[in-house]
Design a protein around this motif. Structure first.
Motif, mmCIF file in Angstrom:
data_model
loop_
_atom_site.group_PDB
_atom_site.id
_atom_site.type_symbol
_atom_site.label_atom_id
_atom_site.label_comp_id
_atom_site.label_asym_id
_atom_site.label_seq_id
_atom_site.Cartn_x
_atom_site.Cartn_y
_atom_site.Cartn_z
ATOM 1 N N ARG A 100 42.722 32.837 56.425
ATOM 2 C CA ARG A 100 43.860 32.627 57.319
ATOM 3 C C ARG A 100 43.531 31.550 58.373
ATOM 4 N N ASP A 101 42.327 31.667 58.951
ATOM 5 C CA ASP A 101 41.939 30.696 59.979
ATOM 6 C C ASP A 101 41.828 29.295 59.380
ATOM 7 N N TRP A 102 41.229 29.246 58.189
ATOM 8 C CA TRP A 102 41.076 27.968 57.496
ATOM 9 C C TRP A 102 42.451 27.339 57.238
ATOM 10 N N THR A 103 43.383 28.162 56.741
ATOM 11 C CA THR A 103 44.709 27.672 56.400
ATOM 12 C C THR A 103 45.449 27.190 57.648
ATOM 13 N N ILE A 104 45.375 27.990 58.699
ATOM 14 C CA ILE A 104 46.134 27.642 59.898
ATOM 15 C C ILE A 104 45.596 26.362 60.539
ATOM 16 N N SER A 105 44.284 26.178 60.505
ATOM 17 C CA SER A 105 43.770 24.941 61.095
ATOM 18 C C SER A 105 44.128 23.740 60.215
ATOM 19 N N ARG A 428 43.452 38.840 43.674
ATOM 20 C CA ARG A 428 43.034 37.970 44.765
ATOM 21 C C ARG A 428 43.442 38.569 46.090
ATOM 22 N N TYR A 429 42.842 38.052 47.160
ATOM 23 C CA TYR A 429 43.222 38.478 48.499
ATOM 24 C C TYR A 429 44.354 37.623 49.074
ATOM 25 N N TRP A 430 44.202 36.303 49.022
ATOM 26 C CA TRP A 430 45.067 35.428 49.811
ATOM 27 C C TRP A 430 46.399 35.160 49.097
ATOM 28 N N GLY A 431 47.267 36.191 49.129
ATOM 29 C CA GLY A 431 48.566 36.091 48.485
ATOM 30 C C GLY A 431 49.447 37.222 48.986
ATOM 31 N N THR A 432 50.649 37.311 48.464
ATOM 32 C CA THR A 432 51.574 38.343 48.898
ATOM 33 C C THR A 432 51.224 39.679 48.237
ATOM 34 N N PRO A 433 50.941 40.729 49.024
ATOM 35 C CA PRO A 433 50.675 42.030 48.397
ATOM 36 C C PRO A 433 51.879 42.497 47.578
ATOM 37 N N ILE A 434 51.612 43.028 46.407
ATOM 38 C CA ILE A 434 52.687 43.541 45.563
ATOM 39 C C ILE A 434 53.104 44.900 46.117
ATOM 40 N N PRO A 435 54.365 45.083 46.449
ATOM 41 C CA PRO A 435 54.800 46.282 47.193
ATOM 42 C C PRO A 435 54.999 47.497 46.285
ATOM 43 N N PRO A 453 57.537 44.369 55.745
ATOM 44 C CA PRO A 453 56.579 43.873 54.750
ATOM 45 C C PRO A 453 55.319 44.719 54.683
ATOM 46 N N VAL A 454 54.724 44.738 53.509
ATOM 47 C CA VAL A 454 53.370 45.258 53.368
ATOM 48 C C VAL A 454 52.464 44.116 53.789
ATOM 49 N N THR A 455 51.843 44.285 54.966
ATOM 50 C CA THR A 455 51.091 43.126 55.477
ATOM 51 C C THR A 455 49.660 43.111 54.972
ATOM 52 N N LEU A 456 49.186 41.901 54.854
ATOM 53 C CA LEU A 456 47.839 41.658 54.375
ATOM 54 C C LEU A 456 46.862 41.985 55.501
ATOM 55 N N PRO A 457 45.868 42.846 55.252
ATOM 56 C CA PRO A 457 44.900 43.133 56.320
ATOM 57 C C PRO A 457 44.018 41.919 56.576
ATOM 58 N N TYR A 458 43.583 41.767 57.828
ATOM 59 C CA TYR A 458 42.765 40.609 58.182
ATOM 60 C C TYR A 458 41.288 40.855 57.878
ATOM 61 N N ASP A 459 40.837 42.102 58.170
ATOM 62 C CA ASP A 459 39.414 42.385 58.012
ATOM 63 C C ASP A 459 39.069 42.714 56.570
ATOM 64 N N VAL A 460 38.577 41.740 55.878
ATOM 65 C CA VAL A 460 38.271 41.876 54.463
ATOM 66 C C VAL A 460 36.937 41.205 54.213
ATOM 67 N N LYS A 461 36.150 41.796 53.297
ATOM 68 C CA LYS A 461 34.869 41.163 52.956
ATOM 69 C C LYS A 461 35.047 40.287 51.731
ATOM 70 N N PHE A 462 34.483 39.088 51.800
ATOM 71 C CA PHE A 462 34.573 38.195 50.651
ATOM 72 C C PHE A 462 33.212 38.075 49.994
ATOM 73 N N ALA A 471 41.079 45.736 47.136
ATOM 74 C CA ALA A 471 40.793 47.065 46.615
ATOM 75 C C ALA A 471 39.688 47.759 47.412
ATOM 76 N N GLU A 472 38.888 46.973 48.149
ATOM 77 C CA GLU A 472 37.788 47.535 48.936
ATOM 78 C C GLU A 472 38.217 47.919 50.350
ATOM 79 N N VAL A 473 39.437 47.599 50.750
ATOM 80 C CA VAL A 473 39.866 47.855 52.129
ATOM 81 C C VAL A 473 40.586 49.202 52.173
#
Length: 814
Positions: A100-105, A428-435, A453-462, A471-473
């Motif tokens: 998210r940070d990478w994309t926004i910058s 994948r993580y960086w996409g729209t969660p399937i509701p 919306p089902v929002t994407l959590p920020y705290d995720v391990k890559f 799936a790990e969150v």
RNA sequence: GCCGGAGUGUCGGAAUUGGCAGACGAACCGGACUCAAAAUCCGGCGCACUUCACUGGGCGUGUGGGUUCAAGUCCCACCUCCGGCACCA
């Protein structure tokens, strides 16, 4: 005032600041009665910085938008960000930056560059697909698809790297191996995934390429789409399994050859194949499936395994062996074929390899049956040895045999499409969660609309491992079943990013709507898009998915249009100095910002538009940037040194200059209206400036006062900074793009006299001067009397004289 | 293999409807200005001939045919390049 030297930084940075400080500058007028014009350039993926392809795409769109404003249209010209996608996740793994940070910058950086280029976007409409305000509606569309039975789950193969223990995107498979483990072959694993039924619309998508898009879309895009949809008419026929209740349904386009079928071949994934094969056969099938992914198209060697079982040809009653074959595809037709070696090249090849019988049943229309063929005869012909259907031409045989199958209940005429349902699940993580929610009791349950919306959590391990980072969150995954209230798990897959770009241009109509994807009234006002502009690389996927979306949205009652864009323009690629497409991996990229620093945004835009016609691939030859740069400087100096000097003038010079001005207005206007060959528009402007400089010493004040403002306005769509600065220096007010486009006065543009080429027997021999409106007889007389023509007609007989009014005279002699 | 697009000077390209091939620009060459260079301005620039010179005609749009008074443009056959799809039954 004396001539001013051109300084791109001084002019461009000044106007960039002023334009940025007025957020309403490029806003469409909601209360306007002017006709609407909706121009959209494909939104970029925020990869970090603008590249030349972007600059080309947006320079074309921007010139058009500015021109349409000047023609009095109410123009809507938005921009946004296709912000979800794999590179953000790779950045997370490789440089430990959150996607998210990478994309926004990246967005901030690219937006800054767009401002520097001077593109006229209404930033109040800006959208970014990775924001919950946007992807909320992806999820809503998913629920609507699901309600309508257009979303379903099925098993599908994914690329699996055993080393990473994770699913790979197709882009992460390099030569059949994992991108991070170059020697580890990728395996195919079956996974339950979500699909959208684009095939339900296959027929309409195909039909509308003919009925609705022809003329407005480039022929090559339509042809690529038709190819992709790949409609094919044939028959589905059941072969009964000997000694079992099952039937094997095959698809064929040549049921007329069925008496020549000498075996049935199943795809290695075929469910019946799994039952018929022994363990060794099953291992072989698995191997075929994995190898298929690793070998490129074209170089597949035919392979097969006999199952040991037989099937019965329902027409002839013949017993034929059942094989599996690596060249039979599970996701085309029925995943099973009848092999007719005598009349199909692939089957012939297969039969030769495995020693199967070759039984000819079609003879050429005007020939005899080749009893011992050395190659497959694949043309249409006449049936033989085909029971009661013998002696029929191919088409008639097919018709009758289809009717027979249908009457007897073992088959029917059928249409098959090459296009497959759209698999939208991504692990994948960086996409729209399937509701969707998986409940042990209720099964798969949709998230209620009110919980979106089902929002994407920020705290995720890559870690680059596991099925999907989501799936790990646990805090995300654990949820109560909306139906029974017991503990349940969320779907951990996200949507394909092509979902985001399938409907974004509708959101531009109503980007802050929090209760619906957009309001229908406003969408119906702006749609269809009048002009959509983007790279030809999107000719298939993006443009077919967004057409599909439009049709679904129409069926949901959201919009009235059947197609998203009335007109599509695909610009060519920008090629690097080595002649191949500019790409980071090839190392042949030119950074636009460097060019802008050196020459200015105006010159950069002009260079890109002047190089060649925008639909063609553009070779990058930086040495020729001098032409456009000099042109910008020359205009600037010409206008500033003539803007308020005293000038006595000479009527003839005035007339020549004004004539050229109006001819140029006509030419540039025609280019905008017909074909966007801006290279010729800019060439015409260069010619105009050449003429003006030739006549400069003798121009009157009055003529200059007509010429200078029009000259500035004509450059407005191409070099907006230059035009705005000169407009201000001329003492005018209001932005250039809000001024009226100059009109060609045909009387002024008219030449005083005609100069007409004279040919003798089609060869140019002279040019004659004739008064305007000279009759054909007069032209003929002048031509025949011309001193340069006479030597070629002397002593010969003039057979006839062709006079094309205002164009040419051709004297035919013998 | 099938479908689509394109082949024009040294280079990017122009010629929009069958009517002056090479607009406009780049590169290159020459000249002016300058101590010099850059910038700028002026001129030349398809190929091979011809003329002391002005000039003059010839050839020329991937190849070979054709239609036409006239073809880069239309028709037939072929070659090459680019793009898409591709054991799609």
């Amino acid at each position: 005032m004396a001539e001013i030297l051109y300084d791109h930084d001084r002019i461009e940075l000044k106007w960039e600041e002023r334009w940025k400080s007025d957020p309403d500058l490029y806003r469409a007028d909601a209360s306007s009665n002017a006709p609407k014009y909706y121009v959209v350039e494909m939104l970029p993926y925020p990869s970090g910085r603008l590249h030349m392809g972007h600059v080309r795409n947006y320079s074309i769109g921007d010139a058009l938008a500015r021109y349409m404003w000047m023609q009095g249209y109410n123009v809507k010209h938005p921009m946004g960000w296709d912000a979800f996608g794999l590179p953000a996740e790779n950045a997370a793994i490789q440089r430990n930056m959150h996607p998210r940070d990478w994309t926004i910058s990246n967005i901030a950086e690219m937006k800054r560059q767009m401002h520097r280029m001077g593109f006229a976007y209404d930033w109040s409409l800006e959208i970014s697909t990775c924001e919950p305000e946007y992807y909320h509606w992806n999820q809503w569309f998913f629920l609507k698809m699901h309600e309508r039975g257009l979303a379903y789950r099925k098993n599908a193969m994914v690329n699996w790297c055993p080393e990473c223990a994770t699913v790979l995107a197709n882009e992460q498979v390099v030569d059949g191996c994992c991108w991070r483990h170059e020697t580890t072959p990728v395996e195919q694993r079956a996974l339950e995934q979500w699909f959208w039924k684009i095939t339900e619309y296959a027929d309409e998508l195909l039909r509308d390429t003919f009925d609705k898009l022809e003329g407005g879309w480039p022929e090559r895009v339509l042809s690529m789409q038709r190819n992709w949809i790949g409609r094919s008419e044939g028959s589905e026929i059941d072969f009964a399994l000997e000694g079992g209740p099952e039937k094997i349904r095959v698809f064929t386009t040549r049921v007329d050859t069925i008496y020549g079928a000498t075996c049935v071949i199943l795809a290695p994934e075929h469910p019946i194949a799994r039952k018929l094969l022994d363990d060794a056969g099953r291992a072989k099938a698995k191997q075929m499936i994995d190898t298929r992914k690793q070998t490129g198209p074209g170089d597949v060697v035919k392979d097969g395994v006999f199952t040991g079982h037989y099937a019965v040809n329902p027409y002839s009653g013949d017993k034929v062996p059942i094989w599996i074959g690596n060249f039979v595809l599970m996701d085309y037709g029925t995943g099973a074929i009848m092999a007719v070696p005598a009349h199909d090249e692939r089957d012939f090849d297969f039969a030769k390899t495995f020693g199967l019988e070759i039984r000819p049943v079609i003879r050429p229309v005007d020939g005899v049956l080749d009893e011992n063929p050395q190659a497959a005869f694949t043309e249409y012909g006449v049936t033989e040895n085909t029971g009661s259907f013998s002696g029929l031409p191919t088409e008639e045989a097919r018709r009758k045999m289809n009717a027979h199958a249908e009457a007897r209940g073992f088959g029917k005429a059928a249409i098959t499409y090459r296009i497959k349902d759209w698999g939208i699940s991504r692990q994948r993580y960086w996409g729209t969660p399937i509701p969707m929610i998986h409940c042990a009791k209720c099964g798969v349950v949709p998230v209620p609309e009110k919980d979106l919306p089902v929002t994407l959590p920020y705290d995720v391990k890559f870690t680059g491992k596991g099925r999907s980072p989501l799936a790990e969150v646990e805090s995300f995954m654990n949820v109560k079943c909306p139906r029974c209230g017991t503990d349940a798990r969320r779907e951990s897959d996200t949507m394909d990013t092509f979902v985001d770009s399938s409907w974004y241009f509708y959101r531009y109509c109503d980007p802050r709507n929090s209760t619906a994807p957009f309001g229908s009234a406003t969408a119906n006002k702006w749609f269809p898009i009048d002009q959509y502009i983007g790279g030809v690389t999107h000719a298939i996927l993006h443009l077919i998915y967004s057409r599909f979306f439009t049709k679904v949205m129409r069926d949901l009652g959201l919009i009235a249009n059947d197609e998203p864009a009335a007109n599509l323009f695909t610009q060519g690629m920008v090629l690097g100095s080595d002649g191949s497409a500019m790409s980071k991996s090839k190392g042949n990229v030119v950074d636009p910002e460097e060019m802008v620093g050196k020459y200015g945004a105006d010159t950069c835009r002009l260079f890109v538009l002047f190089a060649n016609a925008p639909e063609k691939d553009m070779p990058w030859i930086e040495s020729s940037v001098g032409g456009p740069r000099k042109f910008v400087e020359r205009i600037f100096r010409f206008v500033t040194r003539n803007m308020d000097r005293e000038a006595a003038g000479d009527a003839a010079a005035d007339r020549r200059a004004l004539r050229k001005l109006h001819q140029t207005i006509r030419k540039v206007t025609e280019d905008f209206n017909n074909r966007w060959h801006f290279n010729t528009s800019i060439a015409a402007l260069m010619e105009l400036l050449n003429t003006l400089q030739d006549e400069e010493a003798n121009l009157s004040r009055a003529a200059l006062d007509q010429i200078l403002p029009d000259l500035v306005l004509l450059t407005g769509p191409f070099t907006p900074y230059l035009a705005e600065e000169l407009w201000e220096l001329l003492g005018r007010s209001g932005p250039v793009f809000r001024q009226s486009w100059p009109k060609c006065d045909e009387a002024v543009a008219q030449e005083d006299a005609l100069e007409i080429p004279v040919q003798v027997n089609g060869k140019l021999r002279a040019r004659i001067s004739a008064p305007l409106g000279a009759s054909q007889a007069e032209l003929e007389k002048i031509a025949l009397a011309d001193a340069k023509v006479l030597p070629f007609t002397e002593g010969k007989q003039v057979v006839k004289v062709i006079v094309v009014p205002e164009k040419l005279v051709n004297i035919v002699v013998k």
